[in-house]
Motif scaffolding. Structure first.
Motif, PDB file in Angstrom:
ATOM      1  N   THR A 162      -2.065  -7.544  -5.362  1.00  0.00           N
ATOM      2  CA  THR A 162      -0.634  -7.878  -5.410  1.00  0.00           C
ATOM      3  C   THR A 162      -0.243  -8.690  -4.168  1.00  0.00           C
ATOM      4  OG1 THR A 162      -0.136  -5.891  -6.683  1.00  0.00           O
ATOM      5  CG2 THR A 162       1.710  -6.900  -5.498  1.00  0.00           C
ATOM      6  N   ALA A 163      -0.739  -8.263  -2.998  1.00  0.00           N
ATOM      7  CA  ALA A 163      -0.426  -8.992  -1.756  1.00  0.00           C
ATOM      8  C   ALA A 163      -0.998 -10.416  -1.811  1.00  0.00           C
ATOM      9  CB  ALA A 163      -0.993  -8.232  -0.553  1.00  0.00           C
TER      10      ALA A 163
ATOM     11  N   LEU B 270      -0.008 -16.244  -2.541  1.00  0.00           N
ATOM     12  CA  LEU B 270      -0.177 -17.476  -3.319  1.00  0.00           C
ATOM     13  C   LEU B 270       1.178 -18.070  -3.714  1.00  0.00           C
ATOM     14  CD1 LEU B 270      -3.118 -16.816  -5.818  1.00  0.00           C
ATOM     15  CD2 LEU B 270      -2.833 -18.839  -4.390  1.00  0.00           C
ATOM     16  N   VAL B 271       2.085 -17.186  -4.127  1.00  0.00           N
ATOM     17  CA  VAL B 271       3.432 -17.651  -4.495  1.00  0.00           C
ATOM     18  C   VAL B 271       4.096 -18.292  -3.270  1.00  0.00           C
ATOM     19  CG1 VAL B 271       5.753 -16.949  -5.264  1.00  0.00           C
ATOM     20  CG2 VAL B 271       3.731 -15.948  -6.350  1.00  0.00           C
ATOM     21  N   ASP B 272       3.947 -17.655  -2.114  1.00  0.00           N
ATOM     22  CA  ASP B 272       4.534 -18.205  -0.882  1.00  0.00           C
ATOM     23  C   ASP B 272       3.968 -19.590  -0.574  1.00  0.00           C
ATOM     24  OD1 ASP B 272       6.044 -15.965  -0.516  1.00  0.00           O
ATOM     25  OD2 ASP B 272       4.753 -15.078   1.032  1.00  0.00           O
ATOM     26  N   LEU B 273       2.648 -19.728  -0.714  1.00  0.00           N
ATOM     27  CA  LEU B 273       2.009 -21.014  -0.426  1.00  0.00           C
ATOM     28  C   LEU B 273       2.488 -22.097  -1.406  1.00  0.00           C
ATOM     29  CD1 LEU B 273      -0.196 -22.721   1.041  1.00  0.00           C
ATOM     30  CD2 LEU B 273      -1.801 -21.932  -0.720  1.00  0.00           C
ATOM     31  N   ALA B 274       2.475 -21.757  -2.697  1.00  0.00           N
ATOM     32  CA  ALA B 274       2.889 -22.738  -3.706  1.00  0.00           C
ATOM     33  C   ALA B 274       4.357 -23.122  -3.517  1.00  0.00           C
ATOM     34  CB  ALA B 274       2.645 -22.182  -5.113  1.00  0.00           C
ATOM     35  N   THR B 275       5.165 -22.156  -3.103  1.00  0.00           N
ATOM     36  CA  THR B 275       6.587 -22.428  -2.846  1.00  0.00           C
ATOM     37  C   THR B 275       6.720 -23.383  -1.658  1.00  0.00           C
ATOM     38  OG1 THR B 275       7.158 -20.233  -3.670  1.00  0.00           O
ATOM     39  CG2 THR B 275       8.842 -21.360  -2.379  1.00  0.00           C
TER      40      THR B 275
ATOM     41  N   GLN C 230       0.842  -7.613 -12.105  1.00  0.00           N
ATOM     42  CA  GLN C 230       0.495  -6.695 -11.012  1.00  0.00           C
ATOM     43  C   GLN C 230       1.361  -5.435 -11.028  1.00  0.00           C
ATOM     44  OE1 GLN C 230      -2.759  -8.008 -10.361  1.00  0.00           O
ATOM     45  NE2 GLN C 230      -2.195  -6.480  -8.862  1.00  0.00           N
ATOM     46  N   VAL C 231       2.608  -5.570 -11.480  1.00  0.00           N
ATOM     47  CA  VAL C 231       3.469  -4.376 -11.592  1.00  0.00           C
ATOM     48  C   VAL C 231       2.816  -3.416 -12.579  1.00  0.00           C
ATOM     49  CG1 VAL C 231       5.735  -3.511 -12.325  1.00  0.00           C
ATOM     50  CG2 VAL C 231       5.568  -5.653 -11.020  1.00  0.00           C
ATOM     51  N   GLU C 232       2.352  -3.962 -13.700  1.00  0.00           N
ATOM     52  CA  GLU C 232       1.701  -3.153 -14.735  1.00  0.00           C
ATOM     53  C   GLU C 232       0.378  -2.564 -14.236  1.00  0.00           C
ATOM     54  OE1 GLU C 232       0.323  -4.463 -18.843  1.00  0.00           O
ATOM     55  OE2 GLU C 232       2.378  -5.218 -18.715  1.00  0.00           O
ATOM     56  N   GLU C 233      -0.398  -3.404 -13.544  1.00  0.00           N
ATOM     57  CA  GLU C 233      -1.715  -2.964 -13.070  1.00  0.00           C
ATOM     58  C   GLU C 233      -1.565  -1.791 -12.096  1.00  0.00           C
ATOM     59  OE1 GLU C 233      -5.116  -5.460 -13.113  1.00  0.00           O
ATOM     60  OE2 GLU C 233      -4.265  -4.869 -15.002  1.00  0.00           O
ATOM     61  N   GLU C 234      -0.662  -1.937 -11.133  1.00  0.00           N
ATOM     62  CA  GLU C 234      -0.479  -0.859 -10.153  1.00  0.00           C
ATOM     63  C   GLU C 234       0.005   0.408 -10.850  1.00  0.00           C
ATOM     64  OE1 GLU C 234       1.692  -1.495  -6.541  1.00  0.00           O
ATOM     65  OE2 GLU C 234       0.867  -3.495  -6.261  1.00  0.00           O
TER      66      GLU C 234
ATOM     67  N   GLU D 243      -5.733   1.182  -4.390  1.00  0.00           N
ATOM     68  CA  GLU D 243      -5.685   0.422  -3.129  1.00  0.00           C
ATOM     69  C   GLU D 243      -6.073  -1.041  -3.384  1.00  0.00           C
ATOM     70  OE1 GLU D 243      -4.377   1.347  -0.230  1.00  0.00           O
ATOM     71  OE2 GLU D 243      -3.875   3.149  -1.357  1.00  0.00           O
ATOM     72  N   HIS D 244      -7.077  -1.220  -4.228  1.00  0.00           N
ATOM     73  CA  HIS D 244      -7.518  -2.584  -4.542  1.00  0.00           C
ATOM     74  C   HIS D 244      -6.398  -3.369  -5.224  1.00  0.00           C
ATOM     75  CE1 HIS D 244     -10.127  -5.911  -5.443  1.00  0.00           C
ATOM     76  NE2 HIS D 244      -9.746  -5.855  -6.702  1.00  0.00           N
TER      77      HIS D 244
END
Ligand code: FEO
Length: 174
Positions: free
Chosen positions: A98-99, A104-109, A127-131, A92-93
């Motif tokens: 990931t969210a 952050l990507v949205d903000l930087a974009t 994050q794909v790997e972590e999840e 869950e964490h």
């Protein structure tokens, strides 16, 4: 230079990565208390990886001429009711992290900060790997059910995880 809004968001992410390290170290201590050394090792390595995530952003903010501001790190929980509950909490964490990376990507974009978007792509992939790696253990624990033998086998497997410091291309903030 870096936009203030991006700098502040990156500083918040540094704090969350340190919190992640704290959370997984707390889980490692929980597994130590159960004498599940393999699980404890896996979580300890995970905590070390989280520190490299925090430092990757730390280095990046400095490199861009921004100002790193370290905030208090929230205290993590101490106890979980079972190994499965701990790994489900870890999963869950990671979904929350990931969210945060996506935000952050949205903000930087939106700020047209292409360098930060580029730096964050490493985290998107990570994050794909972590999840996936946490979810793997959740699935194994679900299959193990109440069998102590199966739990012991998973513990032996998780004991083999080692910490590999990120290479220059992956994690030194470049
Ligand atoms: Fe740094 Fe587990 O995300």
């Amino acid at each position: 230079m870096i936009e203030k809004s991006v700098e502040e968001a990156l500083n918040r992410q540094i704090n969350r990565e340190f919190y992640s390290a704290y959370l997984y170290l707390a889980m490692s201590a929980y597994f130590e208390s159960l004498n599940l050394k393999g699980f404890a090792n896996w979580m300890r390595v995970q905590a070390q990886e989280e520190l490299t995530h925090a430092m990757k952003i730390y280095d990046y903010v400095n490199e861009r001429g921004g100002r790193v501001r370290l905030d208090a790190i929230e205290a993590p929980p101490v106890e979980w009711s079972s190994p499965l509950e701990a790994f489900e909490a870890a999963y869950e964490h990671e979904k929350k992290v990931t969210a945060m990376i996506n935000d952050l990507v949205d903000l930087a974009t939106a700020e047209k900060d292409h360098a930060t978007v580029n730096m964050l792509q490493w985290f998107v992939a990570e994050q794909v790997e972590e999840e996936s790696s946490v979810s793997d253990v959740v699935q194994k624990l679900k299959l193990a059910g109440d069998s102590p033998g199966a739990l012991f086998m998973i513990d032996r497997e998780l004991a083999t995880r080692t910490f590999a410091p990120p290479t220059a291309a992956q994690g030194d903030g470049k």
